[in-house]
Design an enzyme around this catalytic site. Structure first.
Site, PDB file in Angstrom:
ATOM      1  N   ASN A 277      -1.755   2.161   5.509  1.00 17.03           N
ATOM      2  CA  ASN A 277      -0.824   1.132   5.036  1.00 17.03           C
ATOM      3  C   ASN A 277      -0.393   0.335   6.252  1.00 17.03           C
ATOM      4  O   ASN A 277       0.164   0.902   7.182  1.00 17.03           O
ATOM      5  CB  ASN A 277       0.393   1.807   4.368  1.00 17.03           C
ATOM      6  N   GLY A 278      -0.671  -0.957   6.244  1.00 16.07           N
ATOM      7  CA  GLY A 278      -0.274  -1.788   7.386  1.00 16.07           C
ATOM      8  C   GLY A 278      -1.375  -2.762   7.736  1.00 16.07           C
ATOM      9  O   GLY A 278      -2.281  -3.013   6.937  1.00 16.07           O
TER      10      GLY A 278
ATOM     11  N   LYS B 204       6.196  -4.353  -3.959  1.00 21.30           N
ATOM     12  CA  LYS B 204       7.653  -4.220  -3.855  1.00 21.30           C
ATOM     13  C   LYS B 204       8.133  -4.152  -2.413  1.00 21.30           C
ATOM     14  O   LYS B 204       9.173  -4.680  -2.077  1.00 21.30           O
ATOM     15  CB  LYS B 204       8.089  -2.980  -4.620  1.00 21.30           C
TER      16      LYS B 204
ATOM     17  N   TRP C  56      -2.626  -2.808  -1.640  1.00 19.97           N
ATOM     18  CA  TRP C  56      -2.235  -4.224  -1.765  1.00 19.97           C
ATOM     19  C   TRP C  56      -3.069  -4.928  -0.706  1.00 19.97           C
ATOM     20  O   TRP C  56      -2.817  -4.782   0.490  1.00 19.97           O
ATOM     21  CB  TRP C  56      -0.741  -4.382  -1.503  1.00 19.97           C
TER      22      TRP C  56
ATOM     23  N   GLU D  19       8.270 -15.233 -10.210  1.00 18.69           N
ATOM     24  CA  GLU D  19       7.478 -14.075  -9.792  1.00 18.69           C
ATOM     25  C   GLU D  19       6.935 -13.247 -10.952  1.00 18.69           C
ATOM     26  O   GLU D  19       5.877 -12.651 -10.829  1.00 18.69           O
ATOM     27  CB  GLU D  19       8.228 -13.198  -8.778  1.00 18.69           C
TER      28      GLU D  19
ATOM     29  N   LYS E 266      13.214 -15.115  -9.945  1.00 22.08           N
ATOM     30  CA  LYS E 266      12.857 -14.116 -10.964  1.00 22.08           C
ATOM     31  C   LYS E 266      11.831 -14.688 -11.925  1.00 22.08           C
ATOM     32  O   LYS E 266      10.852 -14.033 -12.265  1.00 22.08           O
ATOM     33  CB  LYS E 266      14.085 -13.673 -11.771  1.00 22.08           C
TER      34      LYS E 266
ATOM     35  N   CYS F   6       0.844  -1.186   0.000  1.00 23.73           N
ATOM     36  CA  CYS F   6       0.000   0.000   0.000  1.00 23.73           C
ATOM     37  C   CYS F   6       0.885   1.243   0.000  1.00 23.73           C
ATOM     38  O   CYS F   6       1.916   1.288   0.648  1.00 23.73           O
ATOM     39  CB  CYS F   6      -0.938   0.077   1.199  1.00 23.73           C
TER      40      CYS F   6
ATOM     41  N   GLU G 214      18.092 -17.401  -7.145  1.00 24.49           N
ATOM     42  CA  GLU G 214      17.609 -16.079  -7.550  1.00 24.49           C
ATOM     43  C   GLU G 214      17.024 -16.130  -8.960  1.00 24.49           C
ATOM     44  O   GLU G 214      15.996 -15.508  -9.244  1.00 24.49           O
ATOM     45  CB  GLU G 214      18.764 -15.068  -7.426  1.00 24.49           C
TER      46      GLU G 214
ATOM     47  N   HIS H  60      19.471 -36.610  -5.500  1.00 28.10           N
ATOM     48  CA  HIS H  60      18.786 -36.926  -4.239  1.00 28.10           C
ATOM     49  C   HIS H  60      17.283 -36.684  -4.336  1.00 28.10           C
ATOM     50  O   HIS H  60      16.621 -36.518  -3.314  1.00 28.10           O
ATOM     51  CB  HIS H  60      19.411 -36.118  -3.098  1.00 28.10           C
TER      52      HIS H  60
ATOM     53  N   ARG I 199       4.102  -0.351  -4.761  1.00 24.84           N
ATOM     54  CA  ARG I 199       3.807  -0.851  -3.416  1.00 24.84           C
ATOM     55  C   ARG I 199       2.494  -1.632  -3.353  1.00 24.84           C
ATOM     56  O   ARG I 199       2.171  -2.234  -2.334  1.00 24.84           O
ATOM     57  CB  ARG I 199       3.701   0.326  -2.436  1.00 24.84           C
TER      58      ARG I 199
END
Ligand code: F6R
Length: 614
Positions: A101-102, A609, A75, A494, A491, A2, A487, A510, A27
């Site tokens: 926001n929160g 983000k 968000w 996502e 990428k 947010c 990583e 394994h 955000r």
């Protein structure tokens, strides 16, 4: 998670708020809204599901006038993304509007108490509960809005950055913060409010960071006033920030992510500038020189981070153990904070975060400080909560990262870790002059070598098209490149929504090798020298089972060229820096596959983000 923005002054607020929201869209982007008080004293709230551009369309035929306003991009946490759950939220009387926001963790208990007092709710959000609690306190205490906010917040458990507007007081915004970012921009007879200074940098360079537990009274006719929840005045420290506006624009690229990938020769140059002497190769990090004794005497280093920053930390572990001979642990901040970890005063905790606002990483820092450890930060966003909450640190200086998938921050973090390892290793006398020189020269060569990797873009775009069909990928790497494999997989998943897993190459036997067939491509980072023969065996084993291989190899490697389906060459560099170079083709590959699949690369579904909630 947010974004909030606010304005009060002499200008029309809506264009400033909307521009701010666009900059904050990284955000959260599932709905957006704003509240304005117009000249006639009407408090108008407009909000809708979708992006900020949808809100702009929606506003076309509305009265969006007024010189005071607050706005929000969401968000979703409580309640699905829809018009009703979008912010701002009204209080029962319709006289108070709030953006948040929160997460209010105890919202259920408060909501039940308000319902028992006759309140009803339109949305499923915790935020609507908060605005009604504030109104309830104000009505029952007969106090000012500011006092009601302070009293209400004492009953709240959770994280918040809130801004509140009142119909009957169009000269004032009340704002408060606990664990979610908030900054106030000071203009000439006007104030700006935001989750991120970058969103309001067009208007001012003077910023006041609101601290946890503080309430700001932003009145258009008065100097800024900040108090704590007990109404004791707090200090107002103005920070000057310089940011180039061009860094916040796409600059001709189709996406921020592509721009940020391509910026890396420059961002790494900025990251090392003034820290390594091009003549002598000597590394100077003030964070290390100022805390020399701490680093010399450290018994252990613990990295705390999340996501991509956690992957970078895994590389940091290799670098520091290799060069400084200090035992290192790498912890997910979210796990560390809840598992009663052993932290000693001679431990150094290194918190790694692009945004500097990640809630779990902030909590891990608090825990480490309580235990008496020295806490060092590796952050990108200047003035962020983590940068301010650590004892010392090193900024990565790669500029604003706006694409939700982290790219240039990862390479900047690893570059800082390499410099940090050299600086600490030198102080502790654990690194030979020869190896020190080899690594520092390698760091200095990074901008040119990254540019060389980026020249492979067309080749990478071409091979990416071939693999767009795949529904699963495996990424393999060893040693320094195992975290690079993790990583690369992150990428891809996502931004393309293709399932991908990273493994140390030797782990294939394994279990994961059972997955291999012609439908499951494997990306192998085969740049390591010590394990080269073993990696070739891994590739052969995959080929023998019909698997298709994309291999990242050292320039001029002809052996793997003969076995793999596709090959991407990486310039020669000292082993410990290879993950910086190998991560870049993987960023490009993820980008091109996502574009081929028609994904929203900069704003992938369900992500935001800056993860400011747990
Ligand atoms: C992935 C990504 C996230 C972040 C993570 C931590 O591309 O961006 O995994 O790395 O949310 O964020 P920071 O580094 O801001 O603490």
């Amino acid at each position: 998670m947010c974004g909030i923005v606010g304005y009060i002054g002499g200008q029309e607020a809506a264009p400033i708020l909307l521009k701010g929201l666009h900059r904050l869209e990284y955000r959260g982007y599932d709905s957006a809204g704003l509240a304005l008080v117009n000249q006639s004293g009407d408090l108008n709230v407009y909000k809708c599901k979708g992006k900020v551009s949808d809100l702009e369309d929606y506003l076309m035929d509305k009265d969006a006038t007024g010189t005071i306003g607050i706005a929000h991009t969401r968000w979703a946490t409580h309640g699905i993304p829809d018009n009703v759950n979008a912010h701002p939220h009204f209080s029962r009387s319709g006289k108070i509007a709030l953006i948040h926001n929160g997460i209010i963790e105890n919202y259920r208990v408060i909501k039940d108490a308000l319902i028992a007092n006759g309140y009803t709710f339109r949305s499923n959000t915790d935020s609507e509960v908060l605005v009604n609690l504030i109104e309830y306190v104000r009505d029952t205490h007969g106090c000012s809005l500011e006092e009601a906010v302070r009293v209400a917040l004492k009953q709240v458990v959770g994280a918040y950055a809130i801004a509140i507007l009142e119909k009957d007081n169009p000269d004032e915004i009340i704002a408060a913060r606990q664990s979610s970012p908030m900054v106030i921009g000071i203009g000439n007879g006007e104030y700006f409010l935001s989750s991120d200074a970058a969103s309001i940098i067009d208007y001012t360079n003077d910023f006041v960071y609101v601290k946890d537990g503080e309430v700001a009274i932003i009145n258009r006719h008065k100097p800024l006033s900040i108090v704590n929840l007990d109404n004791q005045p707090a200090s107002i420290d103005i920070t000057k920030l310089e940011l180039s506006i061009s860094e916040l624009e796409k600059g001709g690229y189709d996406h921020f992510m592509l721009k940020e990938i391509n910026e890396q020769p420059r961002t790494i140059f900025d990251c090392i500038r003034g820290r390594i002497s091009p003549e002598t190769g000597e590394v100077k990090l003030s964070g290390v020189t100022d805390n020399r004794e701490k680093f010399i005497n450290a018994r252990r280093i613990i990295f705390v981070a999340c996501g991509t920053s956690w992957h970078a930390s895994l590389i940091g572990e290799h670098l520091i153990e290799d060069i400084c001979r200090i035992p290192v642990e790498v912890e997910y901040a979210s796990e560390f904070r809840y598992r009663n970890p052993i932290i000693r005063p001679d431990d150094i905790v290194i918190a790694v975060s692009q945004s500097g606002e990640t809630a779990d990483t902030l909590a891990a820092i608090r825990l480490a400080k309580e235990a008496g450890a020295f806490v060092y930060g590796i952050c990108n966003v200047v003035g962020s909560s983590i940068a301010r909450g650590t004892d010392s640190g090193t900024y990565i200086h790669v500029g604003p990262e706006i694409g939700v998938a982290s790219t240039k921050a990862f390479t900047g973090q690893v570059t800082v870790m390499a410099m940090l390892a050299l600086a600490i290793g030198k102080e502790r006398g654990t690194v030979s002059d020869e190896y020190y020189r080899e690594v520092s020269e390698g760091i200095l060569s990074l901008p040119d070598k990254i540019a060389e990797v980026l020249r492979e873009d067309e080749h990478i775009a071409g091979l990416s098209k071939v693999f767009t069909y795949a529904r699963n990928f495996i990424y393999l790497g060893r040693g320094y490149n195992y975290p690079a494999a993790l990583e690369g997989a992150l990428k891809l998943k996502e931004i393309s929504y293709i399932h991908a897993e990273g493994y140390p190459a030797a782990e294939m036997k394994h279990g994961p090798i059972a997955l291999i067939d012609a439908e499951m491509p494997t990306v192998v980072i085969a740049t390591g020298q010590d394990t080269y023969e073993k990696t070739i065996s891994n590739i052969e084993e995959i080929k023998a089972r019909g698997g298709r291989i994309i291999a990242l190899v050292r320039k001029g490697d002809t052996r793997i060229l003969g076995i793999a389906d596709k090959v991407i060459e990486i310039p020669e560099i000292t082993e410990c820096l290879t993950p910086i170079l190998s991560s870049i083709p993987l960023q490009l590959m993820a980008y091109h596959i996502a574009v081929c699949k028609g994904r929203n690369v900069d704003q992938p579904r369900n992500l935001a983000k800056s993860v400011t909630v747990e």
